[in-house]
Design a protein around this motif. Structure first.
Motif, PDB file in Angstrom:
ATOM      1  N   THR A 157       0.789  18.503  -1.687  1.00  0.00           N
ATOM      2  CA  THR A 157      -0.646  18.099  -2.034  1.00  0.00           C
ATOM      3  C   THR A 157      -1.226  17.751  -0.793  1.00  0.00           C
ATOM      4  O   THR A 157      -0.754  16.931  -0.187  1.00  0.00           O
ATOM      5  N   SER A 158      -2.650  17.934  -0.899  1.00  0.00           N
ATOM      6  CA  SER A 158      -3.414  17.403   0.242  1.00  0.00           C
ATOM      7  C   SER A 158      -4.883  16.918  -0.416  1.00  0.00           C
ATOM      8  O   SER A 158      -5.099  17.998  -1.258  1.00  0.00           O
ATOM      9  N   ASP A 159      -5.705  16.265   0.404  1.00  0.00           N
ATOM     10  CA  ASP A 159      -7.093  15.919  -0.298  1.00  0.00           C
ATOM     11  C   ASP A 159      -6.824  15.643  -1.601  1.00  0.00           C
ATOM     12  O   ASP A 159      -8.081  15.910  -2.347  1.00  0.00           O
ATOM     13  N   GLY A 180       0.960  -1.153  -0.141  1.00  0.00           N
ATOM     14  CA  GLY A 180       0.044  -0.006   0.040  1.00  0.00           C
ATOM     15  C   GLY A 180       0.797   1.146  -0.034  1.00  0.00           C
ATOM     16  O   GLY A 180       1.569   1.436   0.911  1.00  0.00           O
ATOM     17  N   LEU A 181       0.583   2.310  -0.909  1.00  0.00           N
ATOM     18  CA  LEU A 181       1.410   3.466  -1.199  1.00  0.00           C
ATOM     19  C   LEU A 181       0.414   4.573  -0.602  1.00  0.00           C
ATOM     20  O   LEU A 181      -0.945   4.399  -0.829  1.00  0.00           O
ATOM     21  N   PHE A 182       0.776   5.704   0.159  1.00  0.00           N
ATOM     22  CA  PHE A 182       0.272   6.810   0.405  1.00  0.00           C
ATOM     23  C   PHE A 182       0.966   8.136   0.228  1.00  0.00           C
ATOM     24  O   PHE A 182       2.179   8.185   0.879  1.00  0.00           O
ATOM     25  N   GLY A 183       0.572   9.191  -0.364  1.00  0.00           N
ATOM     26  CA  GLY A 183       1.271  10.273  -0.453  1.00  0.00           C
ATOM     27  C   GLY A 183       0.513  11.592  -0.252  1.00  0.00           C
ATOM     28  O   GLY A 183      -0.705  11.518   0.022  1.00  0.00           O
ATOM     29  N   GLY A 184       1.209  12.778   0.135  1.00  0.00           N
ATOM     30  CA  GLY A 184       0.888  13.926   0.145  1.00  0.00           C
ATOM     31  C   GLY A 184      -0.044  13.986   1.540  1.00  0.00           C
ATOM     32  O   GLY A 184       0.597  13.065   2.572  1.00  0.00           O
ATOM     33  N   GLY A 185      -1.034  14.691   1.782  1.00  0.00           N
ATOM     34  CA  GLY A 185      -1.624  14.909   2.946  1.00  0.00           C
ATOM     35  C   GLY A 185      -1.272  16.043   3.922  1.00  0.00           C
ATOM     36  O   GLY A 185      -0.673  17.010   3.462  1.00  0.00           O
ATOM     37  N   SER A 186      -1.886  16.400   5.004  1.00  0.00           N
ATOM     38  CA  SER A 186      -1.886  17.436   5.750  1.00  0.00           C
ATOM     39  C   SER A 186      -1.444  16.971   7.185  1.00  0.00           C
ATOM     40  O   SER A 186      -1.793  16.095   7.857  1.00  0.00           O
ATOM     41  N   PRO A 187      -0.278  17.731   7.694  1.00  0.00           N
ATOM     42  CA  PRO A 187       0.562  18.940   7.159  1.00  0.00           C
ATOM     43  C   PRO A 187       0.988  18.616   5.604  1.00  0.00           C
ATOM     44  O   PRO A 187       1.472  17.450   5.389  1.00  0.00           O
ATOM     45  N   THR A 188       0.536  19.643   4.881  1.00  0.00           N
ATOM     46  CA  THR A 188       0.755  19.513   3.235  1.00  0.00           C
ATOM     47  C   THR A 188       2.263  18.891   3.016  1.00  0.00           C
ATOM     48  O   THR A 188       3.121  19.551   3.544  1.00  0.00           O
ATOM     49  N   GLY A 189       2.514  17.955   2.259  1.00  0.00           N
ATOM     50  CA  GLY A 189       3.932  17.363   2.004  1.00  0.00           C
ATOM     51  C   GLY A 189       3.764  16.918   0.461  1.00  0.00           C
ATOM     52  O   GLY A 189       2.733  16.883   0.034  1.00  0.00           O
TER      53      GLY A 189
END
Length: 296
Positions: free
Chosen positions: A239-241, A206-215
């Motif tokens: 990016t986030s959301d 599983g991969l996850f990218g970006g998010g908040s705090p924005t990165g």
């Protein structure tokens, strides 16, 4: 042959089809072929405009979008036929009005986790049988109440990543999709607590990218192994959301932070993303799903 057709995105859609659903109180659905590169194409519309919905989920043949916000919190679940194009239809309702959900699925069962009701993070996990229609049922509870956790899955295990509780959370917990019960500890996000990540998987990773705090960081987990996440690479932007969708080999991330960009990378490698193409509109608070993800 019919059985092969029902389980093969190559025969259904010429490769795994990724879909972007809603965002920023719009009702637009886009699609693109994850196995190629290029711009997204208009697919149809949700039953209503919504933003902050969270994450979509899918079987081989049906895509789903639940909850969201548009002049109030929503409890509706929409579904649409992935191999065709057209507008979504009503599936049923969640147990409560929610925005900021996480979601994941096997080939038969869709899981809706996390979310907020009137701003308060909740710990309720719900499920639906995707081949039918009807209201969601209670599954169990997350290990901690939070909103905007994001889900990835193998055929047997679902993993929920990060979120807000109400501050950013580093928690990763997991469930066995075919059963019912509470989530158990999996590990932590290694880099920093994050919510609203863009998560997708094949059956292994599983991969996850970006998010908040924005990165712009991408991290990964091995779904069968309980541990903290590991560094994967970087996105081309912060990016986030954003939405995300995966094939057995590729991870795509799109939209978010009022962008129309689509990026991609190879799931079983490590490294930075590359440009894929563009959505039909710039959008934040959007969701994604595919007919070739790791839970199928």
């Amino acid at each position: 042959w019919t059985g092969i057709l029902a389980t093969s995105p190559e025969l259904q859609t010429g490769g795994t089809r990724g879909l972007r659903t809603g965002g920023n109180t719009v009702d637009v659905i886009d699609y693109f072929n994850i196995d190629t590169t290029g711009n997204a194409i208009d697919f149809g519309n949700l039953t209503g405009s919504r933003g902050a919905a969270g994450q979509g989920f899918a079987s081989r043949v049906r895509g789903f979008q639940a909850g969201g916000y548009n002049s109030g919190y929503k409890n509706n679940i929409d579904f649409f036929s992935i191999p065709t194009t057209g507008n979504a239809s009503d599936f049923g309702d969640m147990l409560a009005n929610k925005q900021g959900i996480g979601a994941l699925s096997s080939s038969t069962r869709g899981i809706i986790n996390s979310g907020s009701d009137a701003g308060s993070p909740i710990n309720v996990i719900m499920y639906v049988t995707m081949s039918t229609t009807g209201n969601a049922l209670d599954f169990g509870d997350l290990s901690s109440a939070r909103s905007y956790a994001r889900g990835v899955a193998s055929q047997t295990r679902g993993v929920n990543i990060g979120g807000y509780s109400p501050s950013s959370s580093e928690v990763i917990d997991f469930i066995t999709i075919s059963s019912q019960g509470n989530a158990a500890d999996f590990g932590n996000i290694a880099s920093a607590a994050r919510g609203s990540v863009a998560a997708a998987s094949n059956a292994i990773r599983g991969l996850f990218g970006g998010g908040s705090p924005t990165g712009n960081k991408i991290e990964y987990i091995t779904i069968a192994t309980q541990s903290d996440s590991s560094e994967f690479g970087d996105l081309t932007r912060t990016t986030s959301d954003s939405g995300a969708a995966a094939s057995p080999t590729r991870y795509t991330i799109f939209g978010g932070s009022s962008s129309n960009g689509i990026e991609h990378t190879q799931i079983m490698s490590t490294g930075d993303t590359k440009d894929f193409g563009d959505l039909t509109q710039s959008i934040s608070e959007t969701a994604g799903c595919s007919n070739g993800h790791g839970g199928l």
